[in-house]
Motif scaffolding. Structure first.
Motif, PDB file in Angstrom:
ATOM      1  N   TRP A  12       0.775  -1.144  -0.010  1.00 55.76           N
ATOM      2  CA  TRP A  12       0.063   0.039  -0.102  1.00 55.76           C
ATOM      3  C   TRP A  12       0.947   1.391  -0.015  1.00 55.76           C
ATOM      4  CZ3 TRP A  12      -3.921   2.864  -0.967  1.00 55.76           C
ATOM      5  CH2 TRP A  12      -4.280   3.973  -0.432  1.00 55.76           C
ATOM      6  N   LEU A  13       2.047   1.188   0.481  1.00 54.97           N
ATOM      7  CA  LEU A  13       3.110   2.353   0.728  1.00 54.97           C
ATOM      8  C   LEU A  13       3.616   2.687  -0.763  1.00 54.97           C
ATOM      9  CD1 LEU A  13       4.408   1.457   4.191  1.00 54.97           C
ATOM     10  CD2 LEU A  13       2.368   2.949   3.838  1.00 54.97           C
ATOM     11  N   THR A  14       3.958   1.600  -1.361  1.00 57.14           N
ATOM     12  CA  THR A  14       4.773   1.523  -2.472  1.00 57.14           C
ATOM     13  C   THR A  14       4.053   1.649  -3.986  1.00 57.14           C
ATOM     14  OG1 THR A  14       5.280  -0.572  -2.240  1.00 57.14           O
ATOM     15  CG2 THR A  14       6.465   0.799  -1.183  1.00 57.14           C
ATOM     16  N   VAL A  15       3.025   0.829  -3.938  1.00 59.06           N
ATOM     17  CA  VAL A  15       2.024   0.897  -5.286  1.00 59.06           C
ATOM     18  C   VAL A  15       0.583   0.986  -4.650  1.00 59.06           C
ATOM     19  CG1 VAL A  15       2.211  -1.720  -4.971  1.00 59.06           C
ATOM     20  CG2 VAL A  15       1.831  -0.646  -7.335  1.00 59.06           C
ATOM     21  N   PRO A  16       0.251   2.142  -4.435  1.00 57.75           N
ATOM     22  CA  PRO A  16      -0.931   2.231  -4.058  1.00 57.75           C
ATOM     23  C   PRO A  16      -2.006   2.075  -5.005  1.00 57.75           C
ATOM     24  CG  PRO A  16      -0.156   4.336  -3.979  1.00 57.75           C
ATOM     25  CD  PRO A  16       0.906   3.284  -4.118  1.00 57.75           C
ATOM     26  N   GLY A  17      -1.672   2.370  -6.168  1.00 56.05           N
ATOM     27  CA  GLY A  17      -2.595   2.182  -7.467  1.00 56.05           C
ATOM     28  C   GLY A  17      -2.946   0.749  -7.652  1.00 56.05           C
ATOM     29  N   ALA A  18      -2.451  -0.138  -7.070  1.00 56.33           N
ATOM     30  CA  ALA A  18      -2.732  -1.678  -7.243  1.00 56.33           C
ATOM     31  C   ALA A  18      -4.208  -1.757  -6.482  1.00 56.33           C
ATOM     32  CB  ALA A  18      -1.837  -2.585  -6.841  1.00 56.33           C
ATOM     33  N   PHE A  19      -4.580  -0.957  -5.798  1.00 57.13           N
ATOM     34  CA  PHE A  19      -5.888  -1.313  -4.690  1.00 57.13           C
ATOM     35  C   PHE A  19      -6.873  -0.404  -5.062  1.00 57.13           C
ATOM     36  CE2 PHE A  19      -1.700  -2.402  -2.687  1.00 57.13           C
ATOM     37  CZ  PHE A  19      -1.760  -3.352  -2.641  1.00 57.13           C
ATOM     38  N   ASP A  71      -5.666  -5.071  -8.108  1.00 59.71           N
ATOM     39  CA  ASP A  71      -5.167  -5.623  -9.411  1.00 59.71           C
ATOM     40  C   ASP A  71      -3.943  -6.623  -9.223  1.00 59.71           C
ATOM     41  OD1 ASP A  71      -3.761  -5.761 -11.930  1.00 59.71           O
ATOM     42  OD2 ASP A  71      -4.488  -3.851 -12.208  1.00 59.71           O
ATOM     43  N   PRO A  72      -4.315  -7.854  -9.494  1.00 59.12           N
ATOM     44  CA  PRO A  72      -3.212  -8.803  -9.290  1.00 59.12           C
ATOM     45  C   PRO A  72      -2.151  -8.813 -10.014  1.00 59.12           C
ATOM     46  CG  PRO A  72      -5.577  -9.959  -9.373  1.00 59.12           C
ATOM     47  CD  PRO A  72      -5.619  -8.369  -9.679  1.00 59.12           C
ATOM     48  N   GLY A  73      -2.353  -8.367 -11.389  1.00 57.71           N
ATOM     49  CA  GLY A  73      -1.266  -8.168 -12.408  1.00 57.71           C
ATOM     50  C   GLY A  73      -0.102  -7.111 -11.872  1.00 57.71           C
ATOM     51  N   LEU A  74      -0.824  -6.020 -11.515  1.00 58.73           N
ATOM     52  CA  LEU A  74       0.198  -4.993 -11.045  1.00 58.73           C
ATOM     53  C   LEU A  74       0.617  -5.271  -9.793  1.00 58.73           C
ATOM     54  CD1 LEU A  74       1.127  -2.026 -11.394  1.00 58.73           C
ATOM     55  CD2 LEU A  74      -1.083  -1.214 -10.452  1.00 58.73           C
ATOM     56  N   PHE A  75       0.083  -5.838  -8.901  1.00 56.15           N
ATOM     57  CA  PHE A  75       0.628  -6.254  -7.527  1.00 56.15           C
ATOM     58  C   PHE A  75       1.827  -7.249  -7.659  1.00 56.15           C
ATOM     59  CE2 PHE A  75       0.856  -9.280  -3.736  1.00 56.15           C
ATOM     60  CZ  PHE A  75       1.032  -8.266  -2.808  1.00 56.15           C
ATOM     61  N   ASP A  85       4.958  -5.812  -9.518  1.00 59.91           N
ATOM     62  CA  ASP A  85       5.908  -4.919  -8.736  1.00 59.91           C
ATOM     63  C   ASP A  85       6.498  -5.856  -7.686  1.00 59.91           C
ATOM     64  OD1 ASP A  85       6.243  -2.348  -7.189  1.00 59.91           O
ATOM     65  OD2 ASP A  85       5.372  -3.541  -5.540  1.00 59.91           O
ATOM     66  N   TYR A  86       5.866  -6.719  -7.157  1.00 64.55           N
ATOM     67  CA  TYR A  86       6.606  -7.907  -5.959  1.00 64.55           C
ATOM     68  C   TYR A  86       7.689  -8.357  -6.766  1.00 64.55           C
ATOM     69  CZ  TYR A  86       7.287 -10.805  -2.287  1.00 64.55           C
ATOM     70  OH  TYR A  86       7.890 -11.406  -1.134  1.00 64.55           O
ATOM     71  N   MET A  87       7.602  -8.856  -7.842  1.00 65.20           N
ATOM     72  CA  MET A  87       8.875  -9.621  -8.616  1.00 65.20           C
ATOM     73  C   MET A  87       9.908  -8.465  -8.821  1.00 65.20           C
ATOM     74  SD  MET A  87       9.862 -12.456  -9.728  1.00 65.20           S
ATOM     75  CE  MET A  87       8.463 -13.453 -10.044  1.00 65.20           C
TER      76      MET A  87
END
Length: 317
Positions: A247-254, A300-304, A307-309
């Protein structure tokens, strides 16, 4: 400037996934892990936290937290889900470091005074330490930059009972206190975690591309995924706790929804999250005087996962 965070954690396989991400992310400064019961007992969580930090080269502190809920007997740890050592039987070398001299609540209070308005507290276990923190120092709500809590199930069913998610079920009284406090809180419930599945192929790629971080996580995930396959018929495992950091680094995924929250503290639905959307009214007096918080209700599973990878594979240590 990197975001200072403290992770309140009960490691735990998905906790390890979240801790690894925090260590790897260039925009995060991990100050400490504070420990709590849940997936394992508190002293085991402290052992695991120290072991992970040493194994991955982090000098963050480890401060031990509460050993039991605030108003009920402790439930048994989630050994069925995470294994007897919390890591699915994967052995991480025991650290020679000692835990911090301050207990978790005192550590967080001290850190918030040294860095007022700079720290985000990311809680990915039962909320007991946070509830004690509110009792000990009510002014903490104005000194933290934010609080992110992984817990609850708002618009979906629970994962430990049909109504309750595990973290809130393990200390519903603490969770209700935390959600009723007027601090800048974001909730990451099962609504935003269950859409994401780390498949065996994803974990194998993570191990290949990021051996230091990914290899032990992939090994742990084999045990974790067996639980999800046997109990839910899923072909992988759910990285619940990572959401509180992402949530702190890729808030657009939620996708977010705002409203007042509470947790039932007795009866057959104990641990159930209750929610009243912001801007609405009802005859439910339980929400009177409660602040609205942000709730992550979808991902958004793809974006999340991308980003993790990316974050994990760029880790060079």
């Amino acid at each position: 400037m990197a975001q200072k965070i403290i992770i309140d954690t009960d490691p735990g396989i998905d906790d390890a996934m979240a801790i690894a991400y925090a260590i790897a992310h260039p925009d995060i400064e991990l100050l400490a892990l504070t420990t709590i019961f849940g997936n394992v007992r508190t002293h085991e969580a402290t052992r695991n936290a120290l072991a992970l930090l040493d194994h991955w080269g982090s000098e963050a502190d480890v401060a031990e937290g509460e050993a039991k809920p605030i108003a009920m007997p402790a439930n048994e740890p989630s050994y069925l889900v995470h294994g007897l050592n919390g890591f699915g039987g994967v052995e991480i070398p025991v650290s020679r470091r000692k835990k911090h001299s301050l207990k978790a609540v005192d550590y967080i209070i001290d850190a918030s005074k040294r860095h007022p308005g700079e720290i985000v507290l990311c809680a990915v276990g039962p909320a007991t330490n946070l509830a004690r923190l509110l009792e000990r120092d009510p002014e903490i709500v104005s000194r933290l930059k934010g609080v992110v809590v992984m817990g609850g199930a708002v618009h979906c069913k629970g994962n430990v009972t049909p109504m309750a998610e595990a973290n809130f079920w393990n200390d519903p009284h603490a969770a209700d206190m935390v959600l009723g406090a007027s601090w800048p809180l974001v909730l990451a419930p099962l609504d935003c975690t269950m859409p994401v599945l780390f498949t065996p192929d994803f974990m194998h790629a993570l191990a290949r591309e990021s051996p230091t971080l990914g290899r032990p996580l992939a090994d742990m995930a084999e045990f974790y995924a067996r639980f999800y396959r046997s109990h839910l018929g899923l072909g992988g495992c759910v990285p619940h706790d990572v959401m509180a950091i992402s949530w702190l680094t890729v808030p657009g995924a939620f996708r977010l929804q705002k409203g007042a929250l509470g947790v039932l503290t007795d009866g057959p639905a104990i641990g159930q999250t209750i929610f009243q959307p912001g801007g609405t009214r009802s005859r439910a007096t339980v929400f009177e005087g409660r602040p609205d918080h942000l709730v992550m209700v979808d991902t958004d599973p793809g974006l999340f996962m991308a980003d993790y990878m990316m974050v994990m594979t760029r880790y060079a240590r």
